[in-house]
Design an enzyme around this catalytic site. Structure first.
Site, PDB file in Angstrom:
ATOM      1  N   PHE A  75     -27.761 -44.340   1.725  1.00  0.00           N
ATOM      2  CA  PHE A  75     -27.059 -43.065   1.914  1.00  0.00           C
ATOM      3  C   PHE A  75     -25.899 -42.960   0.925  1.00  0.00           C
ATOM      4  CE2 PHE A  75     -28.592 -44.193   6.263  1.00  0.00           C
ATOM      5  CZ  PHE A  75     -29.654 -43.295   6.269  1.00  0.00           C
ATOM      6  N   LEU A 111     -38.899 -45.351  -0.939  1.00  0.00           N
ATOM      7  CA  LEU A 111     -37.554 -45.873  -0.697  1.00  0.00           C
ATOM      8  C   LEU A 111     -37.210 -45.632   0.771  1.00  0.00           C
ATOM      9  CD1 LEU A 111     -34.939 -47.091  -1.835  1.00  0.00           C
ATOM     10  CD2 LEU A 111     -34.158 -44.766  -2.284  1.00  0.00           C
ATOM     11  N   SER A 112     -36.739 -46.689   1.402  1.00  0.00           N
ATOM     12  CA  SER A 112     -36.492 -46.640   2.836  1.00  0.00           C
ATOM     13  C   SER A 112     -35.566 -45.481   3.229  1.00  0.00           C
ATOM     14  CB  SER A 112     -35.873 -47.969   3.249  1.00  0.00           C
ATOM     15  OG  SER A 112     -35.514 -47.924   4.577  1.00  0.00           O
ATOM     16  N   LYS A 113     -35.769 -44.993   4.434  1.00  0.00           N
ATOM     17  CA  LYS A 113     -34.898 -43.922   4.949  1.00  0.00           C
ATOM     18  C   LYS A 113     -33.674 -44.528   5.614  1.00  0.00           C
ATOM     19  CE  LYS A 113     -37.377 -39.995   4.519  1.00  0.00           C
ATOM     20  NZ  LYS A 113     -37.015 -39.320   3.298  1.00  0.00           N
ATOM     21  N   ARG A 114     -33.704 -45.812   5.823  1.00  0.00           N
ATOM     22  CA  ARG A 114     -32.611 -46.519   6.486  1.00  0.00           C
ATOM     23  C   ARG A 114     -32.128 -47.652   5.607  1.00  0.00           C
ATOM     24  NH1 ARG A 114     -36.002 -45.892  10.732  1.00  0.00           N
ATOM     25  NH2 ARG A 114     -35.276 -43.945  11.527  1.00  0.00           N
TER      26      ARG A 114
END
Ligand code: GLU
Length: 495
Positions: free
Chosen positions: A271, A255-258
């Site tokens: 987030f 899963l993307s960090k951004r």
């Protein structure tokens, strides 16, 4: 399960915004602690000063509070094992690094810091510490002492075994064997006097009497080093449980960090703060995230917090990667939105209306909420769905929308003119409005759909809107009549 009191911790490094991957780890720790009547501890691992982000702690605490993951010990709440912020515990780590030097299980490394500190504590490859060619481990104790007391800066490295294997039991994955030959002499204390993640984490888990470590599987690679460190100190390691990876919706890659864009251009949040701003309910997020790697059985999906706590066990955590599915989360969110009482939902929606520039009274919102709650997936959708209740002027809409299928402008005009006459007189309550408009449609020889569409579009500015009669009542007679007049003008002038 050991007989020790359950004490688990979520131990984030405040390096950026609070990612849902971290939130899932926090949630599993929380559920595990609550299930066992144990303690859920929050520890801030902030010893990497280069990556420290001063806003990160606020995001984290806010995010955890939003999700309702209350910690029993940690920042802002205190506890008997504090301080819970690693930068306030530096002396403890230094003492323990010295202890290992005295025992010959660690040594001072006088190499330049670029060589000893290139690897961040969050690196996923702790085996790949630089300094392999370092010879400081071969220095005699006297020489090492002499250089240190002469003021030469040094780091402290662990003297890792190179032979044999180490087998670790993971409560989710079973026994895992690591060959010691992959180990490097990991840095425990950097030359700035700050510990690395490995030392601080092991020392704290010991002194905070952590019984179980539940953390992301990216830390599996650190496990052999940690186990050797526990051994070097003569401590019993906690029970280990490495949680499954979370994959992107495509099932390919982490899963993307951004945040990213979905194929339709919409934002894909990652987030906690973003989910909150879009109007995801904590109830929905908690339920959804609980199913990222854990399940109760093969069918039950919707579970309250109390049910999750009652049912959560490590035996039911699956080591296989879990996929983050935004559609499923939306489905959960819609479900939980419709579960809320009108009062509760109105209270949660108010900030979203305010953020969109509306100032509805509580009474207005209580009247509107029942009409829109079937039509919103996220709280932030509400202002766009309900704007026509509050706006003085409707946003422009195409005149053709006023004309029902298989009809013409003349018919729409007739429908609106009659509707106006009726609505000007009728007792302005939904039942009376409905009876009067249906009777009028019959009198005109129109199907109800042909009668209602022009009215709906005239009043709401769109074809898809909440149930008509309730909507008219809530919009109010004056606004309805003014908007119908405007629609009549539009039809007469052709736009
Ligand atoms: N500070 C580490 C992190 O940011 C903690 C890992 C662990 O739980 O041991 O994820």
């Amino acid at each position: 399960m050991t007989s020790r009191t359950v004490r688990v911790r979520y131990a984030p490094s405040p390096t950026g915004d609070f990612h849902v991957g971290g939130a899932r780890t926090a949630l599993f720790n929380y559920l595990f602690a609550r299930h066992h009547g144990g303690r859920f501890i929050l520890r801030i691992e902030d010893t990497d000063r280069k990556r420290y982000n001063s806003q990160a702690l606020d995001w984290l605490l806010e995010g955890l509070r939003f999700l309702g993951l209350d910690w029993d010990e940690g920042p802002e709440v205190g506890g008997a094992y504090g301080p819970y912020v690693q930068s306030q515990r530096i002396e403890l780590y230094r003492r323990h690094a010295s202890l290992l030097i005295e025992r010959g299980m660690a040594y001072r490394c006088f190499c330049p810091p670029e060589r000893t500190e290139a690897t961040s504590p969050d690196s996923e490859e702790p085996g790949a510490e630089p300094g392999d060619s370092c010879r400081c481990g071969a220095l005699s104790a006297e020489e090492s002492e002499r250089r240190a007391s002469g003021g030469a800066p040094y780091a402290v490295r662990f003297r890792a075994p190179r032979q044999g294997n180490v087998t670790v039991h993971d409560a989710i994955r079973g026994d895992i064997t690591f060959p010691n030959e992959v180990l490097r002499d990991a840095v425990l204390l950097k030359s700035d006097g700050f510990p690395t993640y490995h030392l601080a984490n092991v020392v704290d888990d010991h002194f905070m009497e952590i019984s179980h470590i539940l953390r992301g599987d990216e830390w599996l690679a650190s496990l052999p080093l940690h186990v050797h460190l526990y051994g070097a100190f003569g401590w019993e390691p906690p029970v280990m449980a490495h949680l499954p990876l979370i994959l992107n919706p495509s099932g390919k890659g982490k899963l993307s960090k951004r945040e990213e864009r979905a194929p339709d251009g919409s934002v894909r949040p990652v987030f906690v703060r973003q989910f909150r701003e879009l109007g995801y309910l904590p109830e929905a997020l908690v339920n959804f995230m609980a199913l990222l790697g854990w399940s109760y059985d093969d069918k039950t999906e919707i579970m309250s917090r109390a049910e999750l706590i009652e049912r959560f066990t490590l035996e039911r955590v699956n080591p296989a990667p879990a996929v983050w599915n935004y559609e499923k989360l939306d489905h959960f969110n819609g479900h939980y939105i419709r579960q809320l009482s009108i009062e509760d939902l109105a209270g949660r929606l108010m900030p979203f209306f305010e953020a969109a520039g509306y100032r509805p009274s509580r009474e207005q919102l209580l009247a509107v909420v029942p009409l829109i709650r079937e039509r919103i997936t996220r709280l932030a959708d509400a202002p766009a769905v309900a704007n026509f209740f509050f706006d003085e002027e409707l946003a422009p809409y195409p005149v053709e929308d006023l004309i029902p299928q298989k009809a013409d402008a003349a018919m729409a005009l007739a429908a609106l003119e009659r509707a106006r006459a009726v609505l000007a007189e009728v007792d302005f309550r939904k039942e009376a409005i409905e009876t009067a408009l249906r009777a009028e449609a019959a009198r005109l020889g129109l199907k109800t759909g042909q009668m209602f569409q022009p009215i709906r579009v005239a009043v709401c500015g769109r074809k898809a809107a909440p149930p008509l009669f309730e909507t008219l009542e809530v919009v109010g007679r004056d606004k309805c009549l003014r908007r119908i007049d405007r629609a009549v003008e539009k039809l007469r002038s052709g736009g």
